[in-house]
Structure formats: C-alpha cells, structure tokens
Design a protein around this motif. Structure first.
Motif, PDB file in Angstrom:
ATOM      1  N   SER A  54      10.653 -19.324   5.836  1.00  0.00           N
ATOM      2  CA  SER A  54      11.034 -18.274   6.785  1.00  0.00           C
ATOM      3  C   SER A  54      10.701 -16.867   6.289  1.00  0.00           C
ATOM      4  O   SER A  54      10.970 -15.888   6.988  1.00  0.00           O
ATOM      5  N   ALA A  55      10.128 -16.761   5.100  1.00  0.00           N
ATOM      6  CA  ALA A  55       9.836 -15.446   4.525  1.00  0.00           C
ATOM      7  C   ALA A  55       8.701 -14.769   5.287  1.00  0.00           C
ATOM      8  O   ALA A  55       7.759 -15.410   5.754  1.00  0.00           O
ATOM      9  N   LYS A  56       8.804 -13.481   5.402  1.00  0.00           N
ATOM     10  CA  LYS A  56       7.766 -12.679   6.028  1.00  0.00           C
ATOM     11  C   LYS A  56       7.174 -11.719   5.008  1.00  0.00           C
ATOM     12  O   LYS A  56       7.821 -11.373   4.013  1.00  0.00           O
ATOM     13  N   ALA A  57       5.942 -11.302   5.256  1.00  0.00           N
ATOM     14  CA  ALA A  57       5.249 -10.403   4.324  1.00  0.00           C
ATOM     15  C   ALA A  57       4.634  -9.239   5.088  1.00  0.00           C
ATOM     16  O   ALA A  57       4.296  -9.357   6.268  1.00  0.00           O
ATOM     17  N   TRP A  58       4.517  -8.125   4.384  1.00  0.00           N
ATOM     18  CA  TRP A  58       3.926  -6.915   4.965  1.00  0.00           C
ATOM     19  C   TRP A  58       2.844  -6.393   4.019  1.00  0.00           C
ATOM     20  O   TRP A  58       3.061  -6.302   2.806  1.00  0.00           O
ATOM     21  N   VAL A  59       1.702  -6.081   4.574  1.00  0.00           N
ATOM     22  CA  VAL A  59       0.580  -5.540   3.797  1.00  0.00           C
ATOM     23  C   VAL A  59       0.323  -4.115   4.293  1.00  0.00           C
ATOM     24  O   VAL A  59       0.085  -3.903   5.487  1.00  0.00           O
ATOM     25  N   LEU A  60       0.348  -3.156   3.378  1.00  0.00           N
ATOM     26  CA  LEU A  60       0.126  -1.755   3.724  1.00  0.00           C
ATOM     27  C   LEU A  60      -1.089  -1.244   2.959  1.00  0.00           C
ATOM     28  O   LEU A  60      -1.149  -1.355   1.737  1.00  0.00           O
ATOM     29  N   LEU A  61      -2.038  -0.679   3.680  1.00  0.00           N
ATOM     30  CA  LEU A  61      -3.239  -0.095   3.070  1.00  0.00           C
ATOM     31  C   LEU A  61      -3.209   1.417   3.251  1.00  0.00           C
ATOM     32  O   LEU A  61      -2.989   1.910   4.363  1.00  0.00           O
TER      33      LEU A  61
END
Length: 378
Positions: free
Chosen positions: A303-310
């Motif tokens: 159920s984990a979510k991830a966020w990628v920021l550039l």
C-alpha cells in the motif's frame, strides 16, 4: 497524389560550390584576355597558351566534380589536388613572363583564376582549410614573383580572407541545415505521437478506464484486475503525453524519462520545461530512480506510495524520491551490503558517484524513506 518531403539531404553549402564554379569560369576568361593582351611581350608565348589550355581543362574538370549534388562526390583529396595543380600552373610564370613583367605590375599567367581554390577548400574543409589554402597560394605568389612586395602581400591577404569567409559560411550553412533537419524530425515525431495519442485515447484508454471502474465496483479478484488496469492506464497516458526522449545532439530530456515512471503508486513532479542532460547522465539517473522505486515496492509494503520530485537548478539537477513506508531501520543497509545485497551500494551510490554527484538518505522508523540525488548537469 501529392507527396511531402522534409529538408533535403543535398549538401547545404551547394550554393558556395556553384559560386566557386562561376568564379572560375569568369576568371578564366579574364586570364584569356590577359594572355591575348600580353602575348607579344611574353618570352615564351607558346608555353603561355599551353598553360592557359591546362587551366581551361582543369576548370572543366573541377566544375564537373564540384557540381555534383552530394558532398561525398566533392572528394577531399581532389580539393587538395586542386590546390597543388593551381600552384603548379602559377609557378610556370617565371618561364613565361619576361623579367620586366615579373617584377612589375603585370599579372602572373594564372592571374585571379587562383581565387577559386580558397573558395573550394573553404567550402569543403571550413575556415581552417580556406585560410590554409590562401596562405599556400600567397607563398606561391611570392615564389613566382621572386620577391615579396606590397602587391604580393595584398594578394595573399585577399586570398586568405576569401578562404576564411567562405569557410565560415559553409560551416554555418551545414550547422543550420543540421538544426533544421533535427527540428523537422521532431515535428514529424510529435505529429505521429499526437495521432497515436488520439487513437489510443479513443480506444485503449477508454477500455482500461471502464475495466478499472467496473472492477472496483465488483470487488474481489475483479478489484485486483481493476488496480492493474488503472496502473496501465496511468502508464499509457504518461507515454502518449510525454515528449519524445530520443537523443538531440547527444542530449535527452530527463523530465520526460522520469514521467514515464508514473503509476497509480508513483507520482512524478517536474518542471514545466525540458531538462536536457547528456544521454548517459539521463540513463544513469533514471536507473537510480528505478532502483529506489524498486526498493519501495519490495520493502515498503503493497500500500506504500512514492513521490519523485525533479528540480533543475541550472548547474545541477536534484532528484528526490520519497515514500510513506515504514522506513529503514538503523544498520539495515550496512547489514545488507555485508550479506552481498549491493543494490543500493552499487546501483544507486555507485552510479551517482561516477556522475560526480552526491546522494543522501533521510529515514527513520515510521517516517518513510527519502533519497536526495544531486548531480551536475555537465
């Protein structure tokens, strides 16, 4: 039925080749007039007409070679041979002109006909080739005159300047043509991508969206299929709405490459414009992010979510990968490396260090994990 073609593959500097051909013909006529006027004054008139005939034959031969459309027909060795032949014909002047003509203001037997060589050499080899040909001809003029006078220096400067200007023009023309071809290919690729995006939106995406909604309503195994359909829908939307990531003069768009990693569990935030880096740096950074997301999938739970920021800071790019999982216990990475699990040590840290960047980890139990990667843009 009409057909549309992109920019022609013909030599971009073709007008310069044709200009050089025209100049040779005009200057050959000038040389003919000079021989007619000074014929009775030459010490060897027969040799003068022989050299003039050789100049005419060489003008015809070079015109046939330089008028070919493709650059590959303008052989590099032939351009060098052109310089050698022209210098050889010019150096016959001491045997043709009498001493008064040779030391005065009367033209050499080749007159201004030699100006065609810096044009051809500059067009073929650029400014360096054009200047080199001008220098060689200037020295040849001094040798033929048996003196270095102000007139000889003037002729040399004009020949060098001609080669320089034509060389710069040819180089600029080829660079402009290359940029035009690249822009045309990009336009064609964008048009095809938009066509495919419309087609996919009207068919595949609508079906996936319907499967996702219906599966969520039914529940059970159908809900699992709905989740998979939702992920594929997001990935497909990212694919058809992202600019092509193919190389452009050896550089690719990092922003577009990272956007392709978006899914129902991964959100990607990036600048509005392109973030172009050398292709190798882009591929290595994408591999680092993929490894970080793979660790989220393996260790943070389903159920984990991830966020990628550039972030593009001009001299460097910053990529942050954060998840809402349970975090990494203290000492876990060291134990994993000692046990031979080198995913983070080699795939992430190793890649970033090879790029001259830094990678830092911020994690603790129940606070998730955050990786920050900083890499120079060059």
């Amino acid at each position: 039925m009409s057909r549309h073609f992109g920019p022609t593959a013909v030599e971009p500097a073709a007008p310069l080749w044709w200009g050089g051909i025209g100049l040779r013909i005009l200057t050959l006529l000038f040389a003919l007039g000079a021989v007619i006027v000074h014929d009775t004054d030459y010490q060897r008139p027969g040799l003068a007409w022989t050299v003039l005939g050789a100049m005419a034959v060489w003008t015809l031969l070079t015109s046939l070679v330089y008028s070919r459309e493709a650059l590959r027909w303008r052989w590099g060795w032939f351009v060098v041979l052109d310089l050698v032949v022209t210098c050889g014909l010019m150096l016959t002047s001491p045997w043709i002109l009498n001493p008064e003509q040779l030391g005065g203001v009367d033209p050499l037997i080749t007159t201004v006909w030699v100006a065609g060589v810096p044009i051809a050499t500059g067009t073929r080899y650029g400014p360096v080739g054009g200047v080199s040909a001008g220098v060689v001809l200037g020295v040849g003029t001094a040798v033929a005159r048996h003196a270095f006078t102000l007139d000889v220096a003037r002729d040399g400067v004009l020949l060098i300047a001609t080669g320089l200007l034509i060389g710069l023009s040819a180089t600029t023309a080829r660079k402009s043509a290359a940029l035009l071809r690249q822009a045309w290919r990009t336009e064609v690729a964008n048009a095809e991508r938009e066509r495919l995006a419309r087609s996919i939106h009207d068919s595949v995406l609508q079906v996936l969206a319907r499967v996702r909604r219906r599966g969520a309503e039914l529940g059970g195994e159908a809900a699992e299929l709905a989740e998979l359909a939702g992920e594929q829908e997001i990935a497909l939307r990212a694919l058809v709405t992202t600019e092509p990531t193919g190389p452009s003069t050896g550089r690719t768009d990092l922003r577009a490459a990272l956007q392709l990693l978006a899914s129902s569990k991964v959100q990607v935030a990036a600048p509005a414009g392109e973030v172009r880096l050398p292709a190798h740096r882009t591929s290595e950074l994408v591999a680092v992010v993929k490894e970080a997301l793979s660790n989220v999938d393996k260790h943070a739970g389903p159920s984990a979510k991830a966020w990628v920021l550039l972030e593009d800071l001009g001299t460097e790019v910053v990529i942050t990968v954060r998840d809402d999982g349970p975090g990494i216990p203290e000492g876990r990475l060291t134990d994993a490396e000692q046990q031979g699990h080198l995913g983070i040590a080699r795939s992430m840290r190793g890649r970033v260090l090879e790029l001259g960047g830094t990678i830092t980890l911020d994690t603790s139990p129940r606070r998730g994990t955050e990786w920050e990667v900083r890499v120079p843009t060059k």
